[in-house]
Design an enzyme around this catalytic site. Structure first.
Site, PDB file in Angstrom:
ATOM      1  N   LEU A 479      82.138  19.728  -7.157  1.00 23.41           N
ATOM      2  CA  LEU A 479      82.650  19.810  -5.783  1.00 23.41           C
ATOM      3  C   LEU A 479      81.524  19.693  -4.774  1.00 23.41           C
ATOM      4  O   LEU A 479      81.694  19.223  -3.662  1.00 23.41           O
ATOM      5  CB  LEU A 479      83.335  21.167  -5.566  1.00 23.41           C
ATOM      6  CG  LEU A 479      84.644  21.412  -6.290  1.00 23.41           C
ATOM      7  CD1 LEU A 479      84.993  22.888  -6.287  1.00 23.41           C
ATOM      8  CD2 LEU A 479      85.744  20.617  -5.612  1.00 23.41           C
ATOM      9  N   GLY A 480      80.354  20.186  -5.156  1.00 24.38           N
ATOM     10  CA  GLY A 480      79.219  20.150  -4.234  1.00 24.38           C
ATOM     11  C   GLY A 480      77.994  20.705  -4.929  1.00 24.38           C
ATOM     12  O   GLY A 480      78.073  21.161  -6.078  1.00 24.38           O
ATOM     13  N   GLU A 483      72.520  25.944  -3.886  1.00 24.95           N
ATOM     14  CA  GLU A 483      71.067  26.094  -3.942  1.00 24.95           C
ATOM     15  C   GLU A 483      70.580  26.168  -5.385  1.00 24.95           C
ATOM     16  O   GLU A 483      69.527  25.662  -5.731  1.00 24.95           O
ATOM     17  CB  GLU A 483      70.671  27.359  -3.181  1.00 24.95           C
ATOM     18  CG  GLU A 483      69.180  27.543  -3.107  1.00 24.95           C
ATOM     19  CD  GLU A 483      68.775  28.729  -2.266  1.00 24.95           C
ATOM     20  OE1 GLU A 483      69.646  29.334  -1.622  1.00 24.95           O
ATOM     21  OE2 GLU A 483      67.576  29.049  -2.279  1.00 24.95           O
ATOM     22  N   PHE A 484      71.372  26.813  -6.257  1.00 29.53           N
ATOM     23  CA  PHE A 484      70.890  27.050  -7.617  1.00 29.53           C
ATOM     24  C   PHE A 484      71.575  26.198  -8.670  1.00 29.53           C
ATOM     25  O   PHE A 484      71.326  26.347  -9.848  1.00 29.53           O
ATOM     26  CB  PHE A 484      71.057  28.524  -7.974  1.00 29.53           C
ATOM     27  CG  PHE A 484      70.255  29.425  -7.085  1.00 29.53           C
ATOM     28  CD1 PHE A 484      68.881  29.373  -7.091  1.00 29.53           C
ATOM     29  CD2 PHE A 484      70.884  30.310  -6.229  1.00 29.53           C
ATOM     30  CE1 PHE A 484      68.137  30.179  -6.266  1.00 29.53           C
ATOM     31  CE2 PHE A 484      70.147  31.133  -5.400  1.00 29.53           C
ATOM     32  CZ  PHE A 484      68.759  31.057  -5.427  1.00 29.53           C
ATOM     33  N   GLY A 485      72.478  25.322  -8.254  1.00 25.53           N
ATOM     34  CA  GLY A 485      73.158  24.491  -9.239  1.00 25.53           C
ATOM     35  C   GLY A 485      74.405  23.909  -8.614  1.00 25.53           C
ATOM     36  O   GLY A 485      74.686  24.140  -7.440  1.00 25.53           O
ATOM     37  N   SER A 486      75.175  23.183  -9.440  1.00 25.25           N
ATOM     38  CA  SER A 486      76.332  22.556  -8.811  1.00 25.25           C
ATOM     39  C   SER A 486      77.522  23.502  -8.790  1.00 25.25           C
ATOM     40  O   SER A 486      77.590  24.460  -9.563  1.00 25.25           O
ATOM     41  CB  SER A 486      76.676  21.262  -9.521  1.00 25.25           C
ATOM     42  OG  SER A 486      76.460  21.383 -10.888  1.00 25.25           O
ATOM     43  N   VAL A 487      78.440  23.195  -7.890  1.00 26.93           N
ATOM     44  CA  VAL A 487      79.695  23.934  -7.802  1.00 26.93           C
ATOM     45  C   VAL A 487      80.763  22.999  -8.380  1.00 26.93           C
ATOM     46  O   VAL A 487      80.888  21.856  -7.941  1.00 26.93           O
ATOM     47  CB  VAL A 487      80.014  24.303  -6.337  1.00 26.93           C
ATOM     48  CG1 VAL A 487      81.325  25.077  -6.253  1.00 26.93           C
ATOM     49  CG2 VAL A 487      78.876  25.104  -5.725  1.00 26.93           C
ATOM     50  N   ASP A 598      74.004  33.478   7.403  1.00 27.09           N
ATOM     51  CA  ASP A 598      73.987  32.036   7.155  1.00 27.09           C
ATOM     52  C   ASP A 598      75.290  31.405   7.654  1.00 27.09           C
ATOM     53  O   ASP A 598      75.849  30.527   7.013  1.00 27.09           O
ATOM     54  CB  ASP A 598      73.775  31.773   5.660  1.00 27.09           C
ATOM     55  CG  ASP A 598      73.234  30.377   5.389  1.00 27.09           C
ATOM     56  OD1 ASP A 598      72.982  29.650   6.370  1.00 27.09           O
ATOM     57  OD2 ASP A 598      73.067  30.024   4.210  1.00 27.09           O
TER      58      ASP A 598
HETATM   59  P1  ADP Z   1      74.865  27.583  -2.017  1.00 22.12           P
HETATM   60  O1  ADP Z   1      75.213  28.877  -1.373  1.00 22.12           O
HETATM   61  O2  ADP Z   1      74.182  27.777  -3.332  1.00 22.12           O
HETATM   62  O3  ADP Z   1      74.174  26.615  -1.118  1.00 22.12           O
HETATM   63  P2  ADP Z   1      77.534  26.847  -1.506  1.00 22.12           P
HETATM   64  O4  ADP Z   1      78.328  28.083  -1.650  1.00 22.12           O
HETATM   65  O5  ADP Z   1      77.195  26.452  -0.090  1.00 22.12           O
HETATM   66  O6  ADP Z   1      76.250  26.900  -2.383  1.00 22.12           O
HETATM   67  O7  ADP Z   1      78.316  25.659  -2.187  1.00 22.12           O
HETATM   68  C1  ADP Z   1      77.863  24.321  -2.160  1.00 22.12           C
HETATM   69  C2  ADP Z   1      79.036  23.378  -1.957  1.00 22.12           C
HETATM   70  O8  ADP Z   1      80.015  23.538  -2.989  1.00 22.12           O
HETATM   71  C3  ADP Z   1      79.799  23.618  -0.656  1.00 22.12           C
HETATM   72  O9  ADP Z   1      79.237  22.932   0.425  1.00 22.12           O
HETATM   73  C4  ADP Z   1      81.191  23.109  -0.986  1.00 22.12           C
HETATM   74  O10 ADP Z   1      81.242  21.707  -0.839  1.00 22.12           O
HETATM   75  C5  ADP Z   1      81.332  23.436  -2.462  1.00 22.12           C
HETATM   76  N1  ADP Z   1      82.018  24.738  -2.638  1.00 22.12           N
HETATM   77  C6  ADP Z   1      81.430  25.959  -2.714  1.00 22.12           C
HETATM   78  N2  ADP Z   1      82.352  26.935  -2.906  1.00 22.12           N
HETATM   79  C7  ADP Z   1      83.551  26.316  -2.950  1.00 22.12           C
HETATM   80  C8  ADP Z   1      84.913  26.797  -3.104  1.00 22.12           C
HETATM   81  N3  ADP Z   1      85.175  28.101  -3.269  1.00 22.12           N
HETATM   82  N4  ADP Z   1      85.892  25.881  -3.081  1.00 22.12           N
HETATM   83  C9  ADP Z   1      85.613  24.557  -2.906  1.00 22.12           C
HETATM   84  N5  ADP Z   1      84.370  24.046  -2.757  1.00 22.12           N
HETATM   85  C10 ADP Z   1      83.348  24.906  -2.782  1.00 22.12           C
END
Ligand code: ADP
Length: 753
Positions: A479-480, A483-487, A598
């Site tokens: 999905l995205g 900071e520490f890996g993919s979601v 943030d």
């Molecule tokens: P980090 O805090 O490590 O930077 P994020 O929480 O911002 O990571 O997540 C990175 C990306 O993953 C987001 O910009 C979004 O596109 C996707 N994402 C994160 N959490 C969700 C969620 N609960 N549902 C859908 N997409 C998500």
């Protein structure tokens, strides 16, 4: 240009052997000859396993990682990237029981394990095509066209390319996407080292100030740090910039050369002068021996004392070295374990630890390691004084690397530098006493009364973390990038329950140490939150590596939603509804006594055109009941353009500083995802705001009444800013926002308070 889905979605992350076998034997394609998937090895980090169905049975083959992106199946031929390997075995079996054919659909292999290719993003950076770069990066599926971390054949990421050329504008944009600044190219250089080598002082500043690049990171081949590179090549401005941002003066190469020695040998006379000037004018250490120097050399006693009197990770003391008279020993706690380091004292002249920089006193050594990890397992954070000495709350805890540059830069400037660099506060500004910060790793515990001053953080003991069995979880497409890996998108079926769609935050293999702690801290905060405008945490997976399972918020990050044109442009009424929802979530957070730290459009997720949710609690912290602010002990990667001046200058975070960020978030929303302050650096923004009264301009389609609300969020004086209650009120009660009221019950649910 087409961003059509690539066919290589055979990757399934860290699933078990049983799960993999299940996947190739069930479903409509199950048990088809050559059906395969690739998964991460649970036993050997950095290696993978090919699971396939052939000749009527399941086979598992170890895919061995040989470093630098090379892989082989057992002892077979080597391939650059897993994708090359799979393509090879799709053409011929070459020792496998059959050639690979169809695959069980999962996600793309991680970028770090793919063939290194020049991506569109690399090309946009080298052509300095800002428009294209922004478009490419805001693609929700940028995984398919590369990412800020993708490496080309030389191992260079787009950040390396921008740093090498000194393109500060492109760097600034890339840093917005939190690239990994520790990636090295095939010659072992980080982006910061390339900026220093090529004489780009502005790029150095932005990499450190905005990206949190570590000035002490060594080149993997030569062992040089950025200051060696700059001094050796005579880049005077780079040397000055590095010193301003607190780089130590005397790091050593593996051949024991300091930057001054390199500069002298290669006849860089001006650099030698500046380094000598800096050596005489180096600011006095901000820490005193009374805070941590013990007379007692006994190791066991030191450990006992740290366990009893320390505050966990980062508690430390210095004692005489019992085996080598004249030397010292540093004892430091990390993960409940004591670590002991010899502090060498060479002829009463130089003090140093291992191959670290040389310092001219013991306090200077301590000062440095309070700012830079530089090889230790953690920063020195909490000095433990000898028995009988009590530290006052104003003890001299130095700020982190990025705070230090702002508080102390003026004292570090060699005479030829301009008197006040951009973004630095006036030198007469009093430096506030820095209270002992709240123990950063102590989120779930109630700290001892003297740790957080008069107040208490919220009680988080009542919340049980839900442990999720990995077998109940199926992982899907990305999905995205976090900071520490993919979601990843996923499906979760709780024992005996219904299958639900979830988002799974994963941890990269290389981020496991600190990443895991940060992850757990975020999870511990999220599990206490229950509000319709805040993303819910469902639980964390048991065992390693940890994954965070959250409710799926299907339309992704608000900033992408607004900017990339994939969805219809929301009208002003919708934006107002979202603004009210975000304020509502923040009111709830405020009641729970958390500061988010943030808040930005990238961290708001869009559920539907009537519901948005606040996410990303990675930087969130609890505040004391009476103190109303949280004092950061570490700088790290701060989103400076979203931060209130008091947060940047003094590291204090409060509900009022969250309101400043809320104002910037509103600005992003009403300008449909534009990056705030364009290409200005964080330091320039701070200077403009504080010294020139500058504020972000009204976005063209933003109503005046809403711009006024933004301006009130950006009052220099925190108490003058509107509160979240007032902002929420303004967005929901104004008659022109009537539509909002129909959705009221959605976001006004008071949650579990
Ligand atoms: P980090 O805090 O490590 O930077 P994020 O929480 O911002 O990571 O997540 C990175 C990306 O993953 C987001 O910009 C979004 O596109 C996707 N994402 C994160 N959490 C969700 C969620 N609960 N549902 C859908 N997409 C998500």
């Amino acid at each position: 240009m087409s961003f059509a889905t690539e066919p290589d979605r055979w990757f399934h992350g860290k699933i078990t052997r049983e799960n993999a076998a299940h996947l190739v034997t069930t479903g409509p394609d199950g048990r088809r000859e050559g059906l395969f998937l690739v998964r991460e090895s649970l036993r050997m980090p950095g290696s993978f396993v090919l699971t396939m169905w052939a000749r009527n049975q399941v086979h598992h083959f170890q895919v061995v990682g040989h470093g630098d992106g090379w892989y082989s199946v057992d002892n077979g031929p080597l391939f650059q990237g897993l994708d090359e390997l799979v393509n090879h075995y799709k053409c011929r079996p070459d020792g496998l029981p059959s050639q690979l054919h169809d695959f069980v659909v999962g996600s793309h292999p991680p970028l770090s394990a793919r063939k290194r290719l020049e991506t569109e993003i690399h090309r946009a950076v080298t052509n300095r095509d800002i428009g294209l770069l922004q478009r490419l990066l805001s693609q929700p599926s940028s995984n398919q066209i590369g990412s800020v971390n993708s490496q080309n054949a030389e191992g260079s990421t787009p950040v390396h390319e921008a740093a090498k050329k000194g393109f500060v504008d492109t760097l600034d944009i890339l840093l917005h996407y939190k690239p990994d600044l520790n990636i090295r190219d095939s010659k072992g250089s980080t982006a910061l080292q390339l900026a220093a080598r090529n004489g780009h002082a502005d790029s150095i500043r932005v990499l450190v100030e905005k990206g949190g690049a570590d000035v002490q990171e060594r080149n993997a081949t030569t062992g040089w740090v950025a200051l060696h590179e700059a001094a050796f090549r005579g880049h005077l401005n780079c040397v000055k910039t590095l010193l301003q941002i607190n780089a130590p003066l005397r790091p050593r190469t593996p051949d024991e050369d300091t930057p001054r020695e390199l500069a002298a040998r290669y006849k860089q006379r001006e650099v030698v002068e500046v380094l000598e000037w800096a050596s005489q004018n180096y600011p006095k250490p901000r820490t005193k021996t009374t805070e941590w120097l013990h007379k007692e050399p006994d190791r066991a006693r030191a450990v006992q004392l740290l366990q009893k009197k320390g505050k966990g990770d980062g508690s430390f003391l210095i004692r005489p070295n019992s085996r080598r008279p004249g030397y010292y020993a540093l004892t430091l706690m990390y993960n409940s374990q004591p670590y002991h380091y010899e502090v060498v004292c060479e002829g009463d002249l130089w003090y140093f630890i291992d191959d670290g920089p040389l310092f001219d006193s013991l306090p200077a050594v301590v000062d440095h390691y309070m700012m830079f990890v530089d090889g230790l397992p953690t920063l020195l954070k909490y000095p433990v004084p000898p028995p009988g000495i009590r530290l006052s709350s104003g003890h001299s805890k130095p700020p982190s690397q990025s705070q230090g540059q702002i508080l102390f830069a003026n004292t570090r400037l060699p005479p030829s530098l301009p008197p006040k660099p951009i973004g630095m506060p006036p030198s007469h500004r009093p430096i506030p006493p820095i209270p002992i910060p709240m123990e950063p790793g102590a989120v779930p515990m109630l700290p001892a009364p003297d740790e957080v001053g008069p107040g208490k953080p919220p009680n988080m003991r009542n919340y049980e973390m839900v442990a999720i069995k990995k077998e109940c979880l199926t992982l899907g497409a990305e999905l995205g990038q976090g900071e520490f890996g993919s979601v990843l998108r996923g499906k979760y079926r709780p024992a005996g329950g219904k299958m639900i769609d979830v988002a799974v935050k994963t941890l990269r293999v290389d981020a496991m140490g600190t990443g895991e702690q940060e992850f757990m801290r975020e999870a511990k905060i999220m599990i206490t939150l229950n509000h319709p405008c805040i993303v819910k945490l469902i639980g964390v997976t048991m065992g390693k590596p940890m994954m965070m399972v959250q409710e799926l918020v299907s339309h992704g990050a608000l900033v992408d939603y607004l900017y990339d044109g994939k969805y219809p442009k929301p009208n002003i009424i919708t934006l107002k509804l979202w603004a009210a929802e975000i304020a509502s979530g923040m009111m709830y957070l405020e009641k729970k006594r958390f500061v988010h730290r943030d808040l930005a459009a990238r961290n708001i997720l869009v559920s539907s055109d009537t519901v948005v949710k606040i996410s990303d609690f990675g930087l969130s912290r609890a505040v004391g009941a009476n103190s109303n602010y949280y004092k950061a002990s570490q700088g790290g990667r701060w989103p400076v353009k979203w931060y209130a001046p008091e947060s940047i200058n003094y590291g204090t975070f409060s509900h009022a500083s969250d309101i400043w960020s809320y104002g910037v978030t509103l600005w992003e929303m009403f300008s449909y995802g534009e990056p705030p302050y364009g290409e200005m650096t964080g330091a320039e923004v701070l200077d403009m705001i504080e010294n020139q009264g500058f504020r972000l301009e009204k976005p063209p389609s933003c109503p005046n009444s809403i711009y006024k609300l933004m301006l009130s969020c950006w009052s220099l004086e925190p108490t003058q800013r509107l509160s979240f209650v007032e902002l929420h009120q303004a967005f929901q009660d104004n008659p022109e926002h009537r539509d909002i009221s129909s959705h009221r019950d959605l976001y006004q649910n008071p949650g579990d308070l």
